[in-house]
Scaffold this active site. Structure first.
Site, PDB file in Angstrom:
ATOM      1  N   LYS A 142     -11.059  -0.051   9.771  1.00  0.00           N
ATOM      2  CA  LYS A 142     -10.761  -2.028   9.748  1.00  0.00           C
ATOM      3  C   LYS A 142     -11.456  -2.671  10.588  1.00  0.00           C
ATOM      4  O   LYS A 142     -11.842  -4.049   9.574  1.00  0.00           O
ATOM      5  CB  LYS A 142      -9.911  -2.036   8.796  1.00  0.00           C
ATOM      6  CG  LYS A 142      -9.678  -1.059   7.607  1.00  0.00           C
ATOM      7  CD  LYS A 142      -8.101  -1.231   6.923  1.00  0.00           C
ATOM      8  CE  LYS A 142      -7.130  -0.199   6.511  1.00  0.00           C
ATOM      9  NZ  LYS A 142      -8.433   0.111   5.006  1.00  0.00           N
ATOM     10  N   CYS A 164      -5.013   2.938  -3.685  1.00  0.00           N
ATOM     11  CA  CYS A 164      -3.152   2.923  -3.484  1.00  0.00           C
ATOM     12  C   CYS A 164      -2.275   2.072  -3.163  1.00  0.00           C
ATOM     13  O   CYS A 164      -1.490   2.001  -2.555  1.00  0.00           O
ATOM     14  CB  CYS A 164      -3.630   3.373  -1.346  1.00  0.00           C
ATOM     15  SG  CYS A 164      -4.805   4.457  -0.885  1.00  0.00           S
ATOM     16  N   ASP A 197       2.742  -4.739   7.882  1.00  0.00           N
ATOM     17  CA  ASP A 197       1.479  -3.909   7.960  1.00  0.00           C
ATOM     18  C   ASP A 197       0.371  -4.447   7.603  1.00  0.00           C
ATOM     19  O   ASP A 197      -0.100  -5.418   7.226  1.00  0.00           O
ATOM     20  CB  ASP A 197       1.495  -3.156   6.222  1.00  0.00           C
ATOM     21  CG  ASP A 197       0.654  -2.436   5.835  1.00  0.00           C
ATOM     22  OD1 ASP A 197      -0.483  -2.764   7.135  1.00  0.00           O
ATOM     23  OD2 ASP A 197       0.167  -2.002   4.933  1.00  0.00           O
ATOM     24  N   GLN A 213      -4.966  -4.950   6.828  1.00  0.00           N
ATOM     25  CA  GLN A 213      -5.923  -5.648   6.029  1.00  0.00           C
ATOM     26  C   GLN A 213      -5.674  -7.275   7.425  1.00  0.00           C
ATOM     27  O   GLN A 213      -7.044  -8.451   6.820  1.00  0.00           O
ATOM     28  CB  GLN A 213      -6.060  -6.411   4.882  1.00  0.00           C
ATOM     29  CG  GLN A 213      -6.171  -5.260   4.298  1.00  0.00           C
ATOM     30  CD  GLN A 213      -6.950  -4.566   3.873  1.00  0.00           C
ATOM     31  OE1 GLN A 213      -7.943  -4.957   4.066  1.00  0.00           O
ATOM     32  NE2 GLN A 213      -7.422  -3.446   3.088  1.00  0.00           N
ATOM     33  N   HIS A 265       0.833  -1.317  -0.111  1.00  0.00           N
ATOM     34  CA  HIS A 265      -0.003  -0.026  -0.113  1.00  0.00           C
ATOM     35  C   HIS A 265       0.961   1.254   0.729  1.00  0.00           C
ATOM     36  O   HIS A 265       1.835   1.356   0.641  1.00  0.00           O
ATOM     37  CB  HIS A 265      -0.737   0.209   1.857  1.00  0.00           C
ATOM     38  CG  HIS A 265      -1.727   1.137   1.752  1.00  0.00           C
ATOM     39  ND1 HIS A 265      -1.852   2.154   1.659  1.00  0.00           N
ATOM     40  CD2 HIS A 265      -3.125   1.322   1.594  1.00  0.00           C
ATOM     41  CE1 HIS A 265      -2.575   2.930   2.026  1.00  0.00           C
ATOM     42  NE2 HIS A 265      -3.760   1.944   1.314  1.00  0.00           N
TER      43      HIS A 265
HETATM   44  C1  LIG Z   1      -2.798  -2.699   3.024  1.00  0.00           C
HETATM   45  C2  LIG Z   1      -2.934  -1.418   3.883  1.00  0.00           C
HETATM   46  N1  LIG Z   1      -1.970  -0.684   4.796  1.00  0.00           N
HETATM   47  C3  LIG Z   1      -2.698   0.351   4.920  1.00  0.00           C
HETATM   48  C4  LIG Z   1      -3.764   1.107   5.186  1.00  0.00           C
HETATM   49  C5  LIG Z   1      -3.830   2.916   5.543  1.00  0.00           C
HETATM   50  O1  LIG Z   1      -4.356   2.772   6.008  1.00  0.00           O
HETATM   51  P1  LIG Z   1      -4.510   3.599   6.854  1.00  0.00           P
HETATM   52  O2  LIG Z   1      -4.997   4.608   5.887  1.00  0.00           O
HETATM   53  O3  LIG Z   1      -6.522   3.221   7.979  1.00  0.00           O
HETATM   54  O4  LIG Z   1      -3.632   4.435   7.940  1.00  0.00           O
HETATM   55  C6  LIG Z   1      -4.984   0.376   4.116  1.00  0.00           C
HETATM   56  C7  LIG Z   1      -5.674   0.656   4.033  1.00  0.00           C
HETATM   57  O5  LIG Z   1      -6.328   1.373   3.115  1.00  0.00           O
HETATM   58  C8  LIG Z   1      -4.140  -1.148   3.737  1.00  0.00           C
HETATM   59  O6  LIG Z   1      -5.377  -1.455   3.041  1.00  0.00           O
END
Ligand SMILES: Cc1ncc(COP(=O)(O)O)c(C=O)c1O
Lengths: 149, 405
Positions: free
Chosen positions: B225, B363, B199, B202, B122
């Site tokens: 999430k 993203c 990370d 998910q 991401h």
């Molecule tokens: C795999 C992954 N990493 C990071 C994020 C970023 O999360 P957040 O926007 O809650 O900081 C997301 C969510 O969009 C994600 O799906």
């Protein structure tokens, strides 16, 4: 009007047709090249514009990837602006922005021709960016050519 | 198929019409819905206990502090951390990663060191490292993604070497649904002395997560999430790694003593939590964990896998579809591209029928380039989604194919 009618308005046959077989699709050499994108959805467009000595649009082509609205809008735009004087193209840009946003008034509806069909975008404000993608690239190309001359 | 539809009564938001049709919410990978138990806990806190934490010497502040720190213990248990002191509250995954990419990177990276990540990260696990590389002179490398949506591990020995000082990897890909073998990857990294960050945006709340079993140094995730409010997230850091780290933001709460010239700082986790925290968010996160545990994470995971397998099987029948990501073991989302319609158009069509799908690059722009698609459409599920909703989605998608063809 029900939303499904709005959807039919947004995706009229002419628009779908332009998006499936875009006119003036491809590249030009020896021209002003502008890359435009829509970072939120990843749509991309490359606009190739040849200007004549007076700053009018002698030739224009585009390629890239995007939704039906961005592709159809760019395709219809190239047909309309090709061969136009600079001030005329600028006026169309302004009018077209009014068509898709519903803000301001359209000065010369006839000049826009089928581009008026993109009026359906008004009901889908988050798609204005899509409809304007090619136009913003053209605007930038005109600015760059003005700087050069 | 595992049926958890009796839990839908806990989610008031699901019971509404959108554009004249029942809402089908399939954008859970972006954010989950919140059960009324969590909403009620927020109300309870604000109506009965609201006060700043760690400061007042009076009843309300004591109660707020107790609930706040109890939530930290819940989180620690939930992810199998060794102690609650390894749990730092942040605004979410993005902030958690940035904390490490700023504080840890500034202290431990030097010019020429390698930061290794993967081609399926991401943006929030790419950009912070790119910024860190720019500041420190470290070099960025990545593990490529194979056509089937898994990591190309044949290159691992080449890429994951002692030169790599940090390895950042997504546990579950939000664009492909791939579940990465993070335990094996971290074991290899650890053997080489490479610090690891996973990370888990998910993964947490979707499948069992045990940070000690994974063996990572850092694990980042977001509350929103997994049924908790927006604005609250977690950075897990191994105690001995956190102990060596400088503070991040300076301010109240993170200090031991302050003079006009200099200050001394608290130990982790408070060292990294300057200022008044999102107290309600933390308490809401605790309530979300209670809720998820009452359902059972194993059951949630099983439901997600079964529903996704069913959706993939239905989707495969759509004319001109290309399904992305691995076929077998995968997380609860299905991403696809249709020949006849760009994701933007498809998602617009779906919306007019009350179906919330996500379209775009999610993203993960490098990944979209890798698969040569401008973007994808994505249906992502949570335990309150049902096979009947998948059937509704298929009906709408078939109509979309007719409409756009
Ligand atoms: C795999 C992954 N990493 C990071 C994020 C970023 O999360 P957040 O926007 O809650 O900081 C997301 C969510 O969009 C994600 O799906």
């Amino acid at each position: 009007m029900a939303l499904s009618d709005d959807l039919r308005d947004l995706y009229q046959q002419v628009i779908l047709d332009h998006s499936k077989s875009p006119r003036n699709h491809g590249q030009l050499t020896d021209c002003v090249h502008v890359h435009g994108d829509n970072p939120t959805c990843g749509d991309e467009i490359d606009m190739y514009v040849k200007f004549n000595d007076e700053g009018g649009i002698a030739d224009i082509k585009f390629d890239g990837q995007g939704c039906a609205i961005s592709q159809a809008s760019a395709s219809m735009m190239t047909i309309k602006v090709k061969g136009s004087r600079r001030d005329k193209a600028m006026a169309m840009l302004k009018d077209f922005r009014s068509v898709v946003t519903g803000e301001g008034s359209v000065q010369d509806e006839d000049a826009l021709g089928e581009l008026i069909l993109l009026e359906g975008v008004q009901k889908f404000p988050q798609r204005v960016k899509c409809a304007m993608l090619g136009w913003r690239a053209l605007e930038q190309a005109m600015q760059e050519s003005a700087k050069e001359s | 198929m595992t049926d958890l539809s009796h839990l839908r009564v806990d989610f008031p938001i699901l019971h509404q019409q959108v554009h004249g049709e029942p809402l089908v919410y399939f954008d859970n990978a972006a954010s989950s819905q919140k059960p009324r138990q969590v909403i009620a806990e927020l109300t309870r806190y604000y109506e009965l206990d609201n006060a700043n934490v760690h400061r007042g010497l009076y009843e309300l502040s004591n109660r707020a502090t107790d609930s706040f720190e109890a939530a930290r213990k819940k989180v620690a248990c939930f992810i199998g951390a060794g102690s609650a002191d390894e749990v730092i509250f942040t605004r979410g995954t993005t902030e958690s990663i940035n904390l490490v990419a700023q504080v840890w990177a500034a202290q431990f990276l030097k010019a020429g060191d390698v930061i290794l990540y993967t081609g399926m990260e991401h943006h929030s696990n790419l950009v912070p490292w790119q910024l860190a590389a720019r500041r420190t002179g470290a070099v960025l490398k990545h593990i490529p993604v194979l056509d089937d949506g898994t990591l190309d591990l044949t290159l691992l020995d080449l890429l994951l070497t002692e030169q790599a000082k940090l390895f950042a990897c997504v546990h579950v890909s939000n664009s492909l649904g791939t579940i990465n073998p993070v335990r094996e990857l971290c074991a290899k990294a650890r053997a080489l002395g490479v610090t690891t960050l996973i990370d888990g945006a998910q993964a947490a709340g979707h499948l069992p997560v045990n940070v000690r079993d994974i063996g990572c140094d850092f694990y980042a995730f977001s509350g929103h999430k997994m049924c908790a409010p927006t604005g609250i997230g977690v950075l897990y850091g191994k105690a001995e790694v956190l102990a060596k780290m400088e503070p991040w933001h300076g301010g109240g709460e993170m200090i031991e003593s302050v003079t006009l010239e200099a200050s001394t700082y608290k130990a982790a986790p408070h060292r990294f939590e300057a200022g008044t925290p999102d107290i309600a968010g933390v308490i809401g996160l605790g309530a979300a964990i209670d809720y998820l545990e009452s359902v059972g994470i194993e059951k949630i995971h099983q439901h997600g896998q079964e529903l996704t397998a069913y959706a993939m099987q239905c989707l495969a029948e759509l004319p001109g579809i290309r399904l992305l990501g691995p076929q077998g073991d995968r997380a609860s989302l299905a991403a696809f591209a249709l020949a006849c319609a760009h994701p933007h158009d498809l998602v617009e069509f779906a919306n007019t029928h009350g179906l919330a799908l996500r379209g775009g690059h999610h993203c993960t722009q490098p990944l979209m380039k890798r698969f040569k698609v401008p973007g994808t459409s994505r249906a992502s599920f949570y335990f309150y989604n049902t096979a009947a909703e998948v059937d509704r989605m298929m009906d709408i998608l078939h109509r979309a194919v007719t409409f756009f063809s």
